[in-house]
Scaffold this motif. Sequence first.
Motif, PDB file in Angstrom:
ATOM      1  N   LEU A   1       0.935  -1.100   0.147  1.00 60.08           N
ATOM      2  CA  LEU A   1       0.021  -0.034  -0.208  1.00 60.08           C
ATOM      3  C   LEU A   1       0.892   1.261  -0.180  1.00 60.08           C
ATOM      4  O   LEU A   1       0.440   2.256  -0.841  1.00 60.08           O
ATOM      5  CB  LEU A   1      -0.950  -0.028   1.157  1.00 60.08           C
ATOM      6  CG  LEU A   1      -1.791   1.248   1.473  1.00 60.08           C
ATOM      7  CD1 LEU A   1      -2.786   1.315   0.253  1.00 60.08           C
ATOM      8  CD2 LEU A   1      -2.584   1.176   2.940  1.00 60.08           C
ATOM      9  N   ALA A   2       1.972   1.300   0.903  1.00 56.47           N
ATOM     10  CA  ALA A   2       2.724   2.357   0.738  1.00 56.47           C
ATOM     11  C   ALA A   2       3.286   2.651  -0.660  1.00 56.47           C
ATOM     12  O   ALA A   2       3.439   3.850  -1.058  1.00 56.47           O
ATOM     13  CB  ALA A   2       3.821   1.974   1.869  1.00 56.47           C
ATOM     14  N   LYS A   3       3.959   1.562  -1.289  1.00 57.89           N
ATOM     15  CA  LYS A   3       4.604   1.665  -2.458  1.00 57.89           C
ATOM     16  C   LYS A   3       3.461   2.272  -3.549  1.00 57.89           C
ATOM     17  O   LYS A   3       3.629   3.169  -4.379  1.00 57.89           O
ATOM     18  CB  LYS A   3       5.003   0.379  -2.812  1.00 57.89           C
ATOM     19  CG  LYS A   3       6.180   0.558  -4.261  1.00 57.89           C
ATOM     20  CD  LYS A   3       6.577  -0.929  -4.444  1.00 57.89           C
ATOM     21  CE  LYS A   3       7.317  -0.808  -5.528  1.00 57.89           C
ATOM     22  NZ  LYS A   3       8.179  -2.294  -5.810  1.00 57.89           N
ATOM     23  N   ALA A   4       2.317   1.722  -3.500  1.00 63.18           N
ATOM     24  CA  ALA A   4       1.233   2.015  -4.401  1.00 63.18           C
ATOM     25  C   ALA A   4       0.738   3.552  -4.375  1.00 63.18           C
ATOM     26  O   ALA A   4       0.394   4.266  -5.120  1.00 63.18           O
ATOM     27  CB  ALA A   4       0.050   0.963  -4.190  1.00 63.18           C
ATOM     28  N   GLY A   5       0.704   4.144  -2.830  1.00 66.34           N
ATOM     29  CA  GLY A   5       0.420   5.132  -2.619  1.00 66.34           C
ATOM     30  C   GLY A   5       1.244   6.370  -3.145  1.00 66.34           C
ATOM     31  O   GLY A   5       0.926   7.240  -3.651  1.00 66.34           O
ATOM     32  N   PHE A   6       2.472   6.180  -3.053  1.00 65.97           N
ATOM     33  CA  PHE A   6       3.705   6.947  -3.733  1.00 65.97           C
ATOM     34  C   PHE A   6       3.621   7.002  -5.370  1.00 65.97           C
ATOM     35  O   PHE A   6       3.740   8.010  -5.628  1.00 65.97           O
ATOM     36  CB  PHE A   6       5.006   6.757  -3.126  1.00 65.97           C
ATOM     37  CG  PHE A   6       5.305   7.035  -1.670  1.00 65.97           C
ATOM     38  CD1 PHE A   6       5.419   8.402  -1.556  1.00 65.97           C
ATOM     39  CD2 PHE A   6       5.744   6.032  -0.818  1.00 65.97           C
ATOM     40  CE1 PHE A   6       5.660   8.887  -0.320  1.00 65.97           C
ATOM     41  CE2 PHE A   6       5.877   6.632   0.605  1.00 65.97           C
ATOM     42  CZ  PHE A   6       5.945   7.927   0.828  1.00 65.97           C
ATOM     43  N   LEU A   7       3.341   5.738  -5.739  1.00 64.11           N
ATOM     44  CA  LEU A   7       3.250   5.664  -7.305  1.00 64.11           C
ATOM     45  C   LEU A   7       1.980   6.631  -7.677  1.00 64.11           C
ATOM     46  O   LEU A   7       1.958   7.162  -8.754  1.00 64.11           O
ATOM     47  CB  LEU A   7       3.284   4.336  -7.751  1.00 64.11           C
ATOM     48  CG  LEU A   7       4.531   3.322  -7.723  1.00 64.11           C
ATOM     49  CD1 LEU A   7       4.097   2.190  -7.812  1.00 64.11           C
ATOM     50  CD2 LEU A   7       5.612   4.057  -8.532  1.00 64.11           C
ATOM     51  N   GLY A   8       0.842   6.195  -6.892  1.00 65.34           N
ATOM     52  CA  GLY A   8      -0.495   7.010  -7.299  1.00 65.34           C
ATOM     53  C   GLY A   8      -0.396   8.608  -7.291  1.00 65.34           C
ATOM     54  O   GLY A   8      -0.441   9.258  -7.968  1.00 65.34           O
ATOM     55  N   LEU A   9       0.439   9.017  -6.097  1.00 69.01           N
ATOM     56  CA  LEU A   9       0.562  10.300  -5.869  1.00 69.01           C
ATOM     57  C   LEU A   9       1.769  10.935  -7.108  1.00 69.01           C
ATOM     58  O   LEU A   9       1.380  12.076  -7.223  1.00 69.01           O
ATOM     59  CB  LEU A   9       1.153  10.688  -4.588  1.00 69.01           C
ATOM     60  CG  LEU A   9       0.183  10.447  -3.390  1.00 69.01           C
ATOM     61  CD1 LEU A   9       0.960  10.548  -2.041  1.00 69.01           C
ATOM     62  CD2 LEU A   9      -0.910  11.576  -3.427  1.00 69.01           C
ATOM     63  N   ALA A  10       2.454  10.210  -7.472  1.00 72.63           N
ATOM     64  CA  ALA A  10       3.359  10.636  -8.441  1.00 72.63           C
ATOM     65  C   ALA A  10       2.610  10.774  -9.864  1.00 72.63           C
ATOM     66  O   ALA A  10       2.894  11.974 -10.772  1.00 72.63           O
ATOM     67  CB  ALA A  10       4.614   9.553  -8.671  1.00 72.63           C
ATOM     68  N   LEU A  11       1.646   9.993 -10.176  1.00 77.68           N
ATOM     69  CA  LEU A  11       0.627  10.084 -11.237  1.00 77.68           C
ATOM     70  C   LEU A  11      -0.490  11.249 -11.201  1.00 77.68           C
ATOM     71  O   LEU A  11      -0.896  12.025 -12.204  1.00 77.68           O
ATOM     72  CB  LEU A  11       0.243   8.705 -11.654  1.00 77.68           C
ATOM     73  CG  LEU A  11       1.325   7.559 -12.045  1.00 77.68           C
ATOM     74  CD1 LEU A  11       0.742   6.347 -12.193  1.00 77.68           C
ATOM     75  CD2 LEU A  11       2.064   8.299 -13.358  1.00 77.68           C
ATOM     76  N   ASP A  12      -0.802  11.184  -9.948  1.00 80.49           N
ATOM     77  CA  ASP A  12      -2.158  12.108  -9.796  1.00 80.49           C
ATOM     78  C   ASP A  12      -2.048  12.681  -8.328  1.00 80.49           C
ATOM     79  O   ASP A  12      -2.798  12.176  -7.485  1.00 80.49           O
ATOM     80  CB  ASP A  12      -3.348  11.008  -9.758  1.00 80.49           C
ATOM     81  CG  ASP A  12      -4.747  11.801  -9.641  1.00 80.49           C
ATOM     82  OD1 ASP A  12      -4.594  13.216  -9.895  1.00 80.49           O
ATOM     83  OD2 ASP A  12      -5.748  11.411  -9.501  1.00 80.49           O
ATOM     84  N   PRO A  13      -1.171  13.626  -8.334  1.00 80.51           N
ATOM     85  CA  PRO A  13      -1.058  14.391  -7.088  1.00 80.51           C
ATOM     86  C   PRO A  13      -2.174  15.291  -6.659  1.00 80.51           C
ATOM     87  O   PRO A  13      -2.091  16.614  -6.624  1.00 80.51           O
ATOM     88  CB  PRO A  13       0.302  15.255  -7.302  1.00 80.51           C
ATOM     89  CG  PRO A  13       0.172  15.563  -8.768  1.00 80.51           C
ATOM     90  CD  PRO A  13      -0.375  14.161  -9.318  1.00 80.51           C
TER      91      PRO A  13
END
Length: 252
Positions: free
Chosen positions: A116-128
């Motif tokens: 979840l932590a990793k997916a969260g950073f990836l998600g914020l990088a694409l859609d902040p």
Amino acid sequence: MVQYKTEAIVLRLRKYREADALVTLFTRERGRISAVARGIYKPVSKLRGGVQPFSVNEMMLDAGRSTLHTLIQSECTEILLPMRQSYEAMTLGSYWAELLENFGQEEMADEALYQLAKAGFLGLALDPGLLMCRTLEIRLIGQQGLRPDFALCCRCGGPIGKDKVSWFTPSEGGFLCGSCAKAGRGASSLSPAVPGLWEGLESIALDKLKRVRVTGVQLDELGNALRLWILWHTGRPMKTWPMMNTIREVRK
């Protein structure tokens, strides 16, 4: 000396000594740990590229005899450059890192939370954006077993009807029916769509969030409810909340 390899996300970096830094890591093998990166501020340091905030790295560490590990080697596998290209992205990333630091257990592996932590950073990088942030808060709450009950009143146990206003009280465990809300004190009012929004964001794929139609008012109400919920369960405000407030003000 006990050396080990692990995949790790850099949550925080701060100066420790003249040329050293303390790094807060969320690791796949050992959960949240603190490590010292020696000589990182020297021009010839080979570690600097592998300890950038929010980056994902393959690391070699020495557990030693104390809770403070020593970083020996680090190779960045995902640097997430978009997280450094705007104040909003940096702020949201810092907030997500702080949440993980507060909810993650020290020296305790948690594969689901790490993913979840990793997916969260990836998600914020694409859609902040704030909708992504609210979704990550909700996923973290659920992963920690802190999800409120949306169907039953947390005070009387009766069903919660579809009234014009929903009522929310973290101190009693979640949502109230209209009768209990009128009889008691301290409950916050929410638009009826907000509990449904919270529930819906629990399962939607992160790359599908742009399809969600939500008003600024609903997003603010959801954010306020989540902040109260997090404050109740952690017992302290997040240090990044003032920065988050600036994003909300700009969006208005």
